[in-house]
Design an enzyme around this catalytic site. Structure first.
Site, short mmCIF file in Angstrom:
data_model
loop_
_atom_site.label_atom_id
_atom_site.label_comp_id
_atom_site.label_asym_id
_atom_site.label_seq_id
_atom_site.Cartn_x
_atom_site.Cartn_y
_atom_site.Cartn_z
N HIS A 41 9.20 -7.81 -5.66
CA HIS A 41 10.14 -7.57 -7.05
C HIS A 41 11.81 -7.78 -6.62
CE1 HIS A 41 10.36 -3.66 -4.64
NE2 HIS A 41 11.44 -3.70 -5.39
N HIS A 126 17.99 -9.06 -4.11
CA HIS A 126 17.23 -9.61 -3.11
C HIS A 126 15.35 -9.40 -3.26
CE1 HIS A 126 17.74 -5.65 -1.46
NE2 HIS A 126 16.43 -5.53 -1.05
#
Length: 184
Positions: A41, A126
């Site tokens: 995620h 990220h």
């Protein structure tokens, strides 16, 4: 109380790609944790412990994101956070677009309205591929630049929703979808 966070879930086709990356990287990086591909995620806001009544308030607040348009991001490339010799996190990069930053700020404001502190650090999107360095030795100075050349390809990811996740630390995958919010 359970732990929660709000994130953009990585779609299945990219889960497979990043899972392949993880398998290739495990030989060179001694990390304790390699997230399950279904847990990949882009975090928008980590909340930690949330009381049940606050979860309901948060669900109401997060409906505001449904006014935003869906958008695309480029994801890919490799990097690290922490000590360059023994980095605490190995990640796949995420393009920091104006739309992503706006989405993250709205999520941050929703959490603030129900009593959570605003994150003071700059938002650095990220996808965590591994965390918790477990090696006794350090990375050589050539390792990361070499891998950055190898894993430089970018993919386009369509962001059509965000998810409120509950964390189950002893399960795998460990993140449960509590609520999904569709963008326009």
């Amino acid at each position: 109380m359970s732990h929660y966070f709000i994130a953009i879930h990585v779609p299945e086709e990219l889960q497979a790609l990043f899972s392949d990356w993880q398998h290739g990287l495990k030989e060179q990086f001694p990390y304790k944790q390699w997230p399950h591909n279904q847990d990949l995620h882009i975090t928008l806001k980590f909340l930690g412990d949330v009381a049940d009544n606050k979860v309901e308030q948060l669900k109401q607040e997060l409906q505001k994101v449904q006014d935003l348009q869906a958008f695309d991001l480029d994801v890919g490339g490799i990097g690290t956070f922490g000590n360059p010799n023994k980095p605490r996190v190995l990640w796949a990069g995420v393009e920091r677009t104006d739309r992503l930053v706006k989405l993250q700020q709205i999520v941050e404001d929703c959490a603030l309205k129900i009593g959570y502190q605003k994150e003071e650090r700059e938002y650095r999107p990220h996808i965590t591929l591994a965390k918790m360095w477990a090696g006794k030795s350090s990375l050589s100075e050539e390792t990361l630049p070499s891998l950055q050349k190898q894993f430089k390809d970018k993919q386009t990811m369509h962001v059509a929703d965000i998810v409120l996740f509950r964390i189950h630390p002893t399960k795998s995958p460990k993140y449960e979808v509590v609520e999904r919010y569709m963008l326009k």
